[in-house]
Design an enzyme around this catalytic site. Structure first.
Site, short mmCIF file in Angstrom:
data_model
loop_
_atom_site.label_atom_id
_atom_site.label_comp_id
_atom_site.label_asym_id
_atom_site.label_seq_id
_atom_site.Cartn_x
_atom_site.Cartn_y
_atom_site.Cartn_z
N GLY A 11 0.83 -1.22 0.00
CA GLY A 11 0.00 0.00 0.00
C GLY A 11 0.85 1.25 0.00
CB ALA A 22 16.54 10.23 0.62
NE ARG A 72 -2.57 -4.19 -0.39
CZ ARG A 72 -2.10 -3.44 0.61
NH1 ARG A 72 -0.96 -3.74 1.16
NH2 ARG A 72 -2.79 -2.41 1.06
CG ASP A 103 5.31 -8.10 8.29
OD1 ASP A 103 6.47 -8.36 8.64
OD2 ASP A 103 4.37 -8.92 8.33
CB THR A 127 2.96 0.14 6.89
OG1 THR A 127 1.57 0.03 7.24
CG2 THR A 127 3.78 -0.24 8.11
CG ASP A 129 -1.44 -0.55 8.78
OD1 ASP A 129 -2.22 0.40 8.61
OD2 ASP A 129 -1.45 -1.59 8.10
CG ASP A 131 1.61 -3.31 11.01
OD1 ASP A 131 2.38 -2.82 10.16
OD2 ASP A 131 0.63 -4.02 10.70
NE ARG A 164 -26.26 14.66 14.30
CZ ARG A 164 -26.36 14.97 13.02
NH1 ARG A 164 -25.31 15.00 12.24
NH2 ARG A 164 -27.54 15.22 12.51
N GLY A 172 -5.43 0.57 10.04
CA GLY A 172 -4.41 0.03 10.94
C GLY A 172 -4.32 -1.48 10.96
NE ARG A 173 -2.57 -4.64 6.14
CZ ARG A 173 -3.20 -4.99 5.03
NH1 ARG A 173 -4.20 -5.85 5.09
NH2 ARG A 173 -2.84 -4.51 3.87
CB ALA A 188 -10.80 10.40 20.83
NE ARG A 213 -16.90 12.17 30.99
CZ ARG A 213 -16.56 11.47 29.94
NH1 ARG A 213 -15.37 11.54 29.46
NH2 ARG A 213 -17.43 10.68 29.36
CE LYS A 215 -15.36 15.13 27.51
NZ LYS A 215 -14.48 14.07 27.07
CD GLU A 224 -8.36 -1.31 8.81
OE1 GLU A 224 -9.22 -1.06 7.96
OE2 GLU A 224 -7.16 -1.50 8.54
CB ILE A 255 -8.72 10.69 3.42
CG1 ILE A 255 -9.17 10.38 4.83
CG2 ILE A 255 -9.88 10.92 2.49
CD1 ILE A 255 -9.75 11.60 5.55
O1 F6P Z 1 -1.63 -1.55 5.43
C1 F6P Z 1 -2.11 -0.30 5.09
C2 F6P Z 1 -3.60 -0.31 4.94
O2 F6P Z 1 -4.02 0.99 4.58
C3 F6P Z 1 -4.38 -0.83 6.14
O3 F6P Z 1 -4.48 0.10 7.17
C4 F6P Z 1 -5.68 -1.20 5.50
O4 F6P Z 1 -6.36 -2.20 6.23
C5 F6P Z 1 -5.26 -1.72 4.15
O5 F6P Z 1 -3.97 -1.18 3.89
C6 F6P Z 1 -6.16 -1.35 3.00
O6 F6P Z 1 -5.67 -1.94 1.87
P1 F6P Z 1 -6.22 -1.65 0.40
O7 F6P Z 1 -5.71 -0.31 -0.02
O8 F6P Z 1 -5.64 -2.75 -0.41
O9 F6P Z 1 -7.70 -1.67 0.49
#
Ligand code: F6P
Length: 324
Positions: A11, A22, A72, A103, A127, A129, A131, A164, A172-173, A188, A213, A215, A224, A255
């Site tokens: 991605g 660079a 990919r 990864d 990434t 994510d 991760d 609301r 973030g997988r 948040a 509070r 709010k 996700e 986005i």
């Molecule tokens: O790994 C990056 C990421 O944006 C994840 O956060 C998300 O789950 C996934 O890729 C979405 O992948 P795609 O662009 O293939 O839908």
């Protein structure tokens, strides 16, 4: 070393172009030629190469996406695909490959370099994510959380005007880095990440307290990959706890992957790009360069793993302080 190939795989993230720039500049400084591989590992298999020299990377530092394009690749997961890729690299005289990837891509590079020992790989982690082990930060993460934060700042205007509750889902997988960073930065009222269980109980308590509070609106950021199942399911549950309030969902989606990289990501990309070239010149093979405690780190690709956040008791308390 005469010729290095560069590819971006998986991605896209903001900061890829800054990193390509660079690498090309560092290679040119050390009199090494650079060739771009177009479209990730698929491009390597197809022999889709393009010259990337210093003039071709002028004025790209601020651009999102990747001038080399990405994919990919399923074909690179096969031995046949990797053999074809090896033949293509040999044909154009590639001495080493710099792979900017997540990864999965870094593991692909590791397998390739175990099978074809004369073409070393140097990995650079990217990434949104965040991760990947062996680095504190991956290219793209900082821009993604800034983008999500800016979106939530806007959502908060509506939430507050209409009293609301908004459930905002971020990417973030299976890791909570984006939700955690975005949630903290946007103030948040709830942050739900895969690394912490019992989220719903905590939310329920938070709703019973929100009256005290004073709010009028609430923003809940959910990863996700959270075990609750994401924004739609959370919203259904929240409607039961908060019958008096309107509940809305916003899934931020891609986005988070686009746009101009932040200064942090540009500088990270620059440091890792130069470090990748210099470590290849030092004779390092099949490694990933990263940043640990603000210093360049070099980790064998074989030790690079997918990671989740380490949420200990202190981190939980920190979250509790800031979200209650
Ligand atoms: O790994 C990056 C990421 O944006 C994840 O956060 C998300 O789950 C996934 O890729 C979405 O992948 P795609 O662009 O293939 O839908």
């Amino acid at each position: 070393m005469n010729k290095i190939a560069i590819l971006t795989s998986g991605g896209d993230v903001p900061g890829l172009n800054a990193c390509i720039r660079a690498i090309v500049k560092a290679a040119s400084y050390y009199n090494i030629n650079t060739l771009g591989i177009k479209g990730g590992f698929d491009g390597m298999i197809n022999g889709d190469f393009t010259v990337v020299d210093v003039p071709s990377v002028n004025h790209i530092i601020h651009l999102g996406g990747t001038i080399l394009k990405s994919s990919r690749s399923d074909r690179f997961k096969t031995e046949e695909g990797r053999k074809t890729a090896y033949r293509q690299l040999n044909e154009v005289g590639i001495d080493a490959v710099i792979l900017i990837g997540g990864d999965g891509s870094l593991q692909g590079g590791r397998i390739f370099s175990e099978e074809h020992k004369d073409i070393p790989f140097m990995g650079i982690p990217k990434t949104i994510d965040n991760d990947i082990s062996g680095t504190d930060y991956c290219i793209g993460y900082d821009t993604a959380i800034n983008t999500a934060m800016e979106a939530i700042d806007k959502i908060r205007d509506t939430a507050e005007s209409h009293n609301r509750i908004f459930i905002v889902e971020v990417m973030g997988r299976n890791a909570g880095y984006i939700a955690y960073g975005t949630g903290l930065a946007s103030g948040a009222d709830g942050i739900l990440i895969p690394e912490t269980p019992a989220d719903l109980e905590y939310l329920k308590n938070s709703f019973t307290k929100d009256h005290n509070r004073k709010k009028n609106s609430l923003i809940i950021v959910v990863a996700e990959g959270d075990e609750s199942g994401g924004a739609l399911i959370i919203a259904e549950k929240v409607r039961k706890y908060a019958a008096r309030r309107d509940v809305r969902i916003s899934v931020l989606g891609h986005i988070q992957r686009g746009g101009s990289p932040t200064a942090f990501d540009r500088i990270l990309a620059a440091r890792l790009g130069v470090a990748a070239v210099e470590n290849l010149l030092k004779g390092e093979k099949n490694r990933m360069v990263g940043i640990i405690k603000n210093d360049i780190s070099v980790t064998p690709l074989a030790d690079v793993k997918n990671r989740s956040m380490n949420v200990d008791k202190d981190a939980l308390k920190f979250l509790e302080i800031l979200t209650t």
